[in-house]
Design a protein around this motif. Structure first.
Motif, mmCIF file in Angstrom:
data_model
loop_
_atom_site.group_PDB
_atom_site.id
_atom_site.type_symbol
_atom_site.label_atom_id
_atom_site.label_comp_id
_atom_site.label_asym_id
_atom_site.label_seq_id
_atom_site.Cartn_x
_atom_site.Cartn_y
_atom_site.Cartn_z
ATOM 1 N N GLY A 211 43.132 73.681 52.558
ATOM 2 C CA GLY A 211 42.529 73.536 53.871
ATOM 3 C C GLY A 211 43.083 72.387 54.683
ATOM 4 N N PHE A 212 43.496 71.300 54.024
ATOM 5 C CA PHE A 212 43.944 70.124 54.768
ATOM 6 C C PHE A 212 45.440 69.862 54.659
ATOM 7 N N THR A 213 46.109 70.420 53.639
ATOM 8 C CA THR A 213 47.556 70.246 53.512
ATOM 9 C C THR A 213 48.309 71.539 53.773
ATOM 10 N N ALA B 152 48.079 62.279 57.251
ATOM 11 C CA ALA B 152 49.413 62.818 56.953
ATOM 12 C C ALA B 152 49.308 64.229 56.370
ATOM 13 N N PHE B 153 48.290 64.459 55.503
ATOM 14 C CA PHE B 153 48.076 65.802 54.966
ATOM 15 C C PHE B 153 47.843 66.805 56.097
ATOM 16 N N VAL B 154 46.988 66.437 57.040
ATOM 17 C CA VAL B 154 46.672 67.335 58.156
ATOM 18 C C VAL B 154 47.902 67.575 59.020
ATOM 19 N N ALA B 155 48.709 66.544 59.217
ATOM 20 C CA ALA B 155 49.928 66.692 60.011
ATOM 21 C C ALA B 155 50.896 67.666 59.344
ATOM 22 N N ILE B 156 51.007 67.596 58.035
ATOM 23 C CA ILE B 156 51.869 68.534 57.298
ATOM 24 C C ILE B 156 51.341 69.951 57.439
ATOM 25 N N ARG B 157 50.036 70.110 57.371
ATOM 26 C CA ARG B 157 49.443 71.439 57.534
ATOM 27 C C ARG B 157 49.751 72.020 58.901
ATOM 28 N N ASP B 158 49.653 71.199 59.935
ATOM 29 C CA ASP B 158 49.852 71.685 61.293
ATOM 30 C C ASP B 158 51.310 72.046 61.557
ATOM 31 N N SER B 159 52.212 71.156 61.178
ATOM 32 C CA SER B 159 53.635 71.406 61.425
ATOM 33 C C SER B 159 54.462 70.446 60.575
ATOM 34 N N GLU B 160 55.198 70.998 59.632
ATOM 35 C CA GLU B 160 56.009 70.147 58.768
ATOM 36 C C GLU B 160 57.126 69.466 59.554
ATOM 37 N N VAL B 161 57.698 70.185 60.508
ATOM 38 C CA VAL B 161 58.775 69.613 61.306
ATOM 39 C C VAL B 161 58.263 68.430 62.133
ATOM 40 N N SER B 162 57.113 68.606 62.767
ATOM 41 C CA SER B 162 56.544 67.517 63.565
ATOM 42 C C SER B 162 56.160 66.338 62.680
ATOM 43 N N ALA B 163 55.587 66.634 61.513
ATOM 44 C CA ALA B 163 55.194 65.551 60.598
ATOM 45 C C ALA B 163 56.407 64.761 60.132
ATOM 46 N N GLN B 164 57.470 65.462 59.804
ATOM 47 C CA GLN B 164 58.672 64.769 59.344
ATOM 48 C C GLN B 164 59.302 63.955 60.463
ATOM 49 N N TYR C 105 53.944 63.304 50.038
ATOM 50 C CA TYR C 105 52.566 63.674 50.359
ATOM 51 C C TYR C 105 52.201 65.052 49.805
ATOM 52 N N LYS C 106 53.140 65.971 49.744
ATOM 53 C CA LYS C 106 52.851 67.264 49.134
ATOM 54 C C LYS C 106 52.553 67.104 47.649
ATOM 55 N N THR C 107 53.365 66.298 46.976
ATOM 56 C CA THR C 107 53.136 66.061 45.552
ATOM 57 C C THR C 107 51.819 65.344 45.323
ATOM 58 N N LEU C 108 51.505 64.376 46.179
ATOM 59 C CA LEU C 108 50.239 63.657 46.053
ATOM 60 C C LEU C 108 49.058 64.593 46.251
ATOM 61 N N SER C 109 49.169 65.505 47.204
ATOM 62 C CA SER C 109 48.083 66.464 47.437
ATOM 63 C C SER C 109 47.867 67.347 46.223
ATOM 64 N N PHE C 110 48.945 67.816 45.620
ATOM 65 C CA PHE C 110 48.824 68.623 44.407
ATOM 66 C C PHE C 110 48.193 67.809 43.281
#
Length: 358
Positions: free
Chosen positions: A65-67, A197-209, A218-223
């Protein structure tokens, strides 16, 4: 309708936005504290399962839901925590240490599984986690010297600081405390830069990067966090049932967990517990409804799966925000009545992930 006049930036990140939150959540806490003396032993057990699944749902909600990373093999983390707890507890390791080890080992496994998420996403990530779930289930069945194989493994009642949690009431209070702590940790995490940062990745990985967010980290941390909460829930799940076997952590359990967060409401902490209530109460409702249905329907072996599928399709089509989204609409209707208009929430159909206006 309540309008909150904000005079400081920290008002946006407060846990309780206004006095109504404090009142209702305090009332809920009081009700949960008095539940063992109000409800029967059977319903107290169901309430305990809701708390356990709520903890697991918080982790999966953080991931999906958040990542924006979906896992179709999340029951594997539940199983890792359950079997770690069973092996260590039966070996004489104190319950708090065994539970911490189960949580830590599940988090470590989550890091390993999260590595494919760095290169794949969407349906391909789902296939990767699904394959991992099959592998772990096979390991549970084949590693008979540790897991007991298909014969399963028994657990003894947990004991902590000389206090043996061998009654339904004592174990319920343990699950309640851990559920409250897990909820507060997730809420504080979401208020932090890591949660944003999790929410930003969910919305758009390109924008977050482009904003300097390290996707791999952050993806690994979320997992890892999601798997840790699943492992904690698995440890409690094993002690509640007092017996575990590989078929309890199969693909059907993973689908149930994913169904729980989708129906509860993706992107909402409330949705994790609303979904847990649905997951525990729906079999009870189906069992009661069987007496009123024709034998050809009520005794059909796939009735529960068919009902789950129909409910999921109905939510995806008519209420994509889940149970919590429906509650938000009802609350808004009551707050602004009679000025509520039909298309007030129509915007939710025009976007997928973020709050961006089209």
């Amino acid at each position: 309708m309540r309008f909150i006049f904000k005079t400081a930036y920290d008002q946006d990140i407060r846990l309780a936005k206004h006095g109504g939150h404090v009142f209702w959540y305090s009332g809920l806490l009081v009700a949960l504290l008095f539940a063992p003396w109000v409800v029967s032993e059977y319903w107290l057990a169901q309430l305990t399962f809701i708390l356990i699944y709520g903890i697991v749902g918080l982790g999966l909600m953080l991931l999906a839901g958040f990542t924006g990373l979906f896992s179709i093999g999340h029951a594997a983390f539940l199983g890792v925590g359950a079997y770690t707890e069973a092996v260590l507890t039966n070996a004489g390791v104190p319950f708090p240490i065994a539970m911490a080890a189960a949580t830590a080992l599940s988090a470590a496994v989550g890091v390993v599984v999260g590595l494919p998420a760095l290169r794949v996403k969407g349906i391909y990530l789902g296939i990767a986690t699904l394959s991992f779930g099959f592998i772990v289930e096979e390991v549970f069945a084949r590693w008979e010297g540790v897991t007991g194989g298909n014969a399963g493994k028994h657990l003894k009642a947990p004991e902590m600081l000389g206090w043996k949690l061998d009654t339904g009431e004592s174990f319920y209070f343990l699950c309640l405390v851990l559920a409250i702590v897990a909820t507060l940790l997730i809420l504080n995490l979401l208020r932090s830069p890591t949660g944003r940062a999790f929410v930003a990745i969910r919305d758009s990985e390109v924008s977050a990067q482009s904003m300097g967010i390290h996707l791999a980290r952050y993806k690994t941390l979320s997992f890892a966090i999601s798997a840790a909460l699943a492992g904690l829930g698995g440890a409690l799940y094993a002690h509640k049932l007092m017996f575990i076997s590989p078929d309890q952590f199969n693909i059907l359990q993973s689908i149930d967990l994913l169904l729980m967060v989708v129906i509860g409401g993706l992107g909402s902490v409330h949705g994790a517990f609303l979904g847990a209530i649905f997951l525990i109460s729906m079999p009870q409702v189906i069992a009661l409804a069987k007496d009123w249905l024709p034998d050809a329907v009520g005794q059909a072996p796939g009735l529960q799966g068919a009902v789950y599928g129909l409910v999921l399709i109905a939510f995806v089509l008519f209420e994509p925000l889940g149970l919590y989204g429906r509650w938000l609409k009802i609350r808004t209707y009551l707050q602004i009545f009679p000025f509520y208009r039909r298309g007030l929430f129509k915007r939710q159909k025009s976007f997928q992930k973020s709050e961006r206006l089209r």
